[in-house]
Design a protein around this motif. Structure first.
Motif, PDB file in Angstrom:
ATOM      1  N   ASN A 189       0.596  -1.280   0.256  1.00  0.00           N
ATOM      2  CA  ASN A 189      -0.053  -0.208  -0.242  1.00  0.00           C
ATOM      3  C   ASN A 189       0.760   0.984  -0.322  1.00  0.00           C
ATOM      4  O   ASN A 189       1.509   1.346   0.919  1.00  0.00           O
ATOM      5  CB  ASN A 189      -0.619  -0.006   1.157  1.00  0.00           C
ATOM      6  N   PRO A 190       0.797   2.211  -1.145  1.00  0.00           N
ATOM      7  CA  PRO A 190       1.589   3.046  -1.057  1.00  0.00           C
ATOM      8  C   PRO A 190       1.267   3.964   0.342  1.00  0.00           C
ATOM      9  O   PRO A 190       2.269   5.002  -0.030  1.00  0.00           O
ATOM     10  CB  PRO A 190       1.630   3.919  -2.690  1.00  0.00           C
ATOM     11  N   ALA A 191       0.198   4.144   0.599  1.00  0.00           N
ATOM     12  CA  ALA A 191       0.421   5.116   1.276  1.00  0.00           C
ATOM     13  C   ALA A 191       0.893   4.365   2.947  1.00  0.00           C
ATOM     14  O   ALA A 191       0.554   5.369   3.911  1.00  0.00           O
ATOM     15  CB  ALA A 191      -1.604   5.251   1.727  1.00  0.00           C
ATOM     16  N   GLU A 192       1.405   3.450   2.797  1.00  0.00           N
ATOM     17  CA  GLU A 192       1.882   3.087   3.949  1.00  0.00           C
ATOM     18  C   GLU A 192       3.004   3.854   4.773  1.00  0.00           C
ATOM     19  O   GLU A 192       3.641   4.091   3.595  1.00  0.00           O
ATOM     20  CB  GLU A 192       1.969   1.863   4.120  1.00  0.00           C
ATOM     21  N   THR A 193       3.463   4.462   6.072  1.00  0.00           N
ATOM     22  CA  THR A 193       3.749   4.940   5.830  1.00  0.00           C
ATOM     23  C   THR A 193       5.322   3.925   7.435  1.00  0.00           C
ATOM     24  O   THR A 193       4.242   2.565   7.961  1.00  0.00           O
ATOM     25  CB  THR A 193       3.819   5.692   6.510  1.00  0.00           C
ATOM     26  N   GLY A 194       6.436   3.631   7.512  1.00  0.00           N
ATOM     27  CA  GLY A 194       7.122   3.104   8.545  1.00  0.00           C
ATOM     28  C   GLY A 194       7.605   0.928   8.179  1.00  0.00           C
ATOM     29  O   GLY A 194       7.125   0.987   7.060  1.00  0.00           O
ATOM     30  N   VAL A 195       7.643   0.611   8.765  1.00  0.00           N
ATOM     31  CA  VAL A 195       8.158  -0.713   8.501  1.00  0.00           C
ATOM     32  C   VAL A 195       6.650  -1.753   9.328  1.00  0.00           C
ATOM     33  O   VAL A 195       6.065  -1.271  10.381  1.00  0.00           O
ATOM     34  CB  VAL A 195       9.454  -0.610   9.489  1.00  0.00           C
ATOM     35  N   HIS A 196       6.766  -2.028   7.993  1.00  0.00           N
ATOM     36  CA  HIS A 196       5.724  -3.370   8.328  1.00  0.00           C
ATOM     37  C   HIS A 196       5.300  -4.169   9.166  1.00  0.00           C
ATOM     38  O   HIS A 196       6.958  -4.802   9.159  1.00  0.00           O
ATOM     39  CB  HIS A 196       4.964  -4.100   7.478  1.00  0.00           C
ATOM     40  N   PRO A 197       4.587  -4.933  10.089  1.00  0.00           N
ATOM     41  CA  PRO A 197       4.947  -5.996  10.506  1.00  0.00           C
ATOM     42  C   PRO A 197       5.482  -7.661  10.064  1.00  0.00           C
ATOM     43  O   PRO A 197       6.252  -8.014  11.035  1.00  0.00           O
ATOM     44  CB  PRO A 197       4.007  -6.199  11.598  1.00  0.00           C
ATOM     45  N   GLY A 198       4.986  -7.534   8.865  1.00  0.00           N
ATOM     46  CA  GLY A 198       5.645  -8.612   7.834  1.00  0.00           C
ATOM     47  C   GLY A 198       6.722  -8.209   7.444  1.00  0.00           C
ATOM     48  O   GLY A 198       7.449  -9.321   7.337  1.00  0.00           O
ATOM     49  N   ASP A 199       7.890  -7.754   7.249  1.00  0.00           N
ATOM     50  CA  ASP A 199       8.676  -7.234   7.166  1.00  0.00           C
ATOM     51  C   ASP A 199       9.447  -7.591   7.868  1.00  0.00           C
ATOM     52  O   ASP A 199      10.834  -8.592   7.973  1.00  0.00           O
ATOM     53  CB  ASP A 199       9.104  -5.582   6.703  1.00  0.00           C
ATOM     54  N   ILE A 200       9.147  -7.338   9.438  1.00  0.00           N
ATOM     55  CA  ILE A 200      10.150  -7.607  10.572  1.00  0.00           C
ATOM     56  C   ILE A 200       9.900  -9.460  10.878  1.00  0.00           C
ATOM     57  O   ILE A 200      10.471 -10.288  11.368  1.00  0.00           O
ATOM     58  CB  ILE A 200       9.177  -6.923  11.575  1.00  0.00           C
ATOM     59  N   MET A 201       8.851 -10.400  10.674  1.00  0.00           N
ATOM     60  CA  MET A 201       8.651 -11.417  10.833  1.00  0.00           C
ATOM     61  C   MET A 201       9.255 -11.806   9.610  1.00  0.00           C
ATOM     62  O   MET A 201       9.643 -13.176   9.650  1.00  0.00           O
ATOM     63  CB  MET A 201       7.124 -11.470  10.572  1.00  0.00           C
ATOM     64  N   MET A 202       9.739 -11.474   8.672  1.00  0.00           N
ATOM     65  CA  MET A 202      10.393 -11.961   7.297  1.00  0.00           C
ATOM     66  C   MET A 202      12.032 -11.882   7.438  1.00  0.00           C
ATOM     67  O   MET A 202      12.897 -12.457   6.621  1.00  0.00           O
ATOM     68  CB  MET A 202       9.919 -11.722   5.915  1.00  0.00           C
ATOM     69  N   LYS A 203      12.114 -11.110   8.536  1.00  0.00           N
ATOM     70  CA  LYS A 203      13.427 -10.857   8.580  1.00  0.00           C
ATOM     71  C   LYS A 203      14.640 -12.627   8.569  1.00  0.00           C
ATOM     72  O   LYS A 203      13.945 -13.705   9.506  1.00  0.00           O
ATOM     73  CB  LYS A 203      13.955 -10.003   9.707  1.00  0.00           C
ATOM     74  N   GLY A 204      15.859 -12.134   8.396  1.00  0.00           N
ATOM     75  CA  GLY A 204      16.657 -13.858   8.521  1.00  0.00           C
ATOM     76  C   GLY A 204      15.851 -14.884   7.874  1.00  0.00           C
ATOM     77  O   GLY A 204      16.552 -15.999   7.876  1.00  0.00           O
ATOM     78  N   THR A 205      15.249 -14.313   6.638  1.00  0.00           N
ATOM     79  CA  THR A 205      14.866 -15.636   5.114  1.00  0.00           C
ATOM     80  C   THR A 205      15.480 -15.303   4.274  1.00  0.00           C
ATOM     81  O   THR A 205      16.209 -14.334   3.956  1.00  0.00           O
ATOM     82  CB  THR A 205      13.187 -15.700   5.399  1.00  0.00           C
ATOM     83  N   PRO A 206      15.343 -16.012   3.466  1.00  0.00           N
ATOM     84  CA  PRO A 206      16.072 -15.862   1.467  1.00  0.00           C
ATOM     85  C   PRO A 206      15.914 -14.933   1.273  1.00  0.00           C
ATOM     86  O   PRO A 206      17.025 -14.090   0.521  1.00  0.00           O
ATOM     87  CB  PRO A 206      16.390 -16.900   1.334  1.00  0.00           C
ATOM     88  N   ALA A 207      14.284 -14.738   1.217  1.00  0.00           N
ATOM     89  CA  ALA A 207      13.783 -13.875   0.743  1.00  0.00           C
ATOM     90  C   ALA A 207      13.933 -12.328   1.387  1.00  0.00           C
ATOM     91  O   ALA A 207      14.055 -11.370   0.348  1.00  0.00           O
ATOM     92  CB  ALA A 207      12.222 -13.975   0.237  1.00  0.00           C
ATOM     93  N   GLY A 208      13.418 -12.183   2.713  1.00  0.00           N
ATOM     94  CA  GLY A 208      14.122 -10.922   3.409  1.00  0.00           C
ATOM     95  C   GLY A 208      12.864 -10.100   3.508  1.00  0.00           C
ATOM     96  O   GLY A 208      13.203  -9.339   3.984  1.00  0.00           O
ATOM     97  N   SER A 209      11.718 -10.330   2.610  1.00  0.00           N
ATOM     98  CA  SER A 209      10.886  -9.284   2.818  1.00  0.00           C
ATOM     99  C   SER A 209       9.411 -10.210   2.194  1.00  0.00           C
ATOM    100  O   SER A 209       9.383 -11.764   2.383  1.00  0.00           O
ATOM    101  CB  SER A 209      11.035  -8.412   1.774  1.00  0.00           C
ATOM    102  N   PHE A 210       7.783  -9.257   2.678  1.00  0.00           N
ATOM    103  CA  PHE A 210       7.056 -10.375   2.642  1.00  0.00           C
ATOM    104  C   PHE A 210       7.231 -10.713   0.707  1.00  0.00           C
ATOM    105  O   PHE A 210       7.545  -9.973   0.225  1.00  0.00           O
ATOM    106  CB  PHE A 210       5.616  -9.297   2.936  1.00  0.00           C
ATOM    107  N   GLY A 211       6.047 -11.495   0.075  1.00  0.00           N
ATOM    108  CA  GLY A 211       5.272 -11.999  -1.158  1.00  0.00           C
ATOM    109  C   GLY A 211       4.621 -11.347  -1.457  1.00  0.00           C
ATOM    110  O   GLY A 211       3.678 -10.783  -0.691  1.00  0.00           O
TER     111      GLY A 211
END
Length: 256
Positions: A195-217
């Motif tokens: 969502n372009p209107a979102e600001t800051g770090v999304h909780p999903g990004d935090i949950m995907m830290k330490g994975t090969p993808a590194g971010s949400f899908g």
């Protein structure tokens, strides 16, 4: 378009947004006639319009899968009529995600999560499969979740409901596989539409830290996995839970 699902008909629950919407669009692009099921008529008709705009076939079926057997049977009957008398592919995608802590989960919330996430697909599958068998075969794809196998400190009831769906996947593969029905599941990682209107770090990004993808899908990643499992290319795949999770449940990346 490769027409991998040409002449197939598909019922996709929860198809008015996110993963369900992406699956409906991808199936139609591969030649399937899609029954788009969901609670929002406005969003459902938008999905149907998007499919028809590029020459695909789709119908919207309003449905509130509340866990009651009559609601599931009614959708099965309506979908069969809309799809010309048969359902070749069933996608059990509809679900809800309340995530209170265990002490804060009241009985009403617990029952609703299991009603929508487990009872509804159970009785829908029970209603659809006999006709699939009569017509010579079919495919059922359930949606699990990465938190069914990797515990996190929120959403215990939701995670257990998705664990139930992954267990049902294996049980149904054993029960119905000999009768020509392939049953598999997809276990998504954190998946969302940016969502372009979102600001800051999304909780999903935090949950995907330490994975090969590194971010949400993106929802499209799950849709393409569903196309594969629904197609003849997966004819030897039974009772499998396909992880499409950016490596979340199986891989740890050591940051430099």
């Amino acid at each position: 378009m490769s027409n991998r699902l040409h002449h197939k008909s598909a019922l996709v629950t929860g198809a008015t947004s996110n993963i369900g919407r992406a699956i409906a669009l991808a199936f139609a692009a591969e030649g399937a006639h899609v029954a788009v099921s969901g609670r929002s008529r406005e969003r459902g008709e938008e999905v149907v319009a998007a499919i028809r705009a590029v020459g695909g076939k789709a119908d919207f079926l309003p449905s509130d899968l509340d866990g009651s057997a009559p609601a599931s049977r009614a959708l099965a009957d309506e979908a069969a009529r809309a799809l010309g008398g048969r359902i070749d592919i069933l996608i059990n995608n509809a679900g809800i995600y309340p995530s209170p802590s265990t002490p804060d989960t009241d009985e009403e919330t617990f029952d609703r999560i299991y009603a929508v996430n487990v009872k509804a697909p159970f009785f829908l599958t029970a209603a659809v499969i006999p006709a699939m068998i009569e017509h010579g075969g079919g495919t059922v794809i359930n949606l699990g979740s990465w938190i069914a196998r990797l515990g996190i400190p929120i959403g215990a009831v939701y995670g257990s409901s998705k664990g139930a769906m992954e267990s049902l996947t294996r049980a149904w593969a054993a029960e119905f596989g000999p009768q020509g029905i392939r049953v598999n599941a997809i276990s998504p990682g954190v998946v969302r539409t940016p969502n372009p209107a979102e600001t800051g770090v999304h909780p999903g990004d935090i949950m995907m830290k330490g994975t090969p993808a590194g971010s949400f899908g993106l929802p499209d990643a799950i849709a393409q996995a569903a196309v594969y499992l629904a197609s003849d290319e997966a004819s030897f795949v039974h009772g499998t839970v396909l992880d499409v999770d950016g490596g979340r449940t199986g891989v740890a990346v050591i940051a430099p």
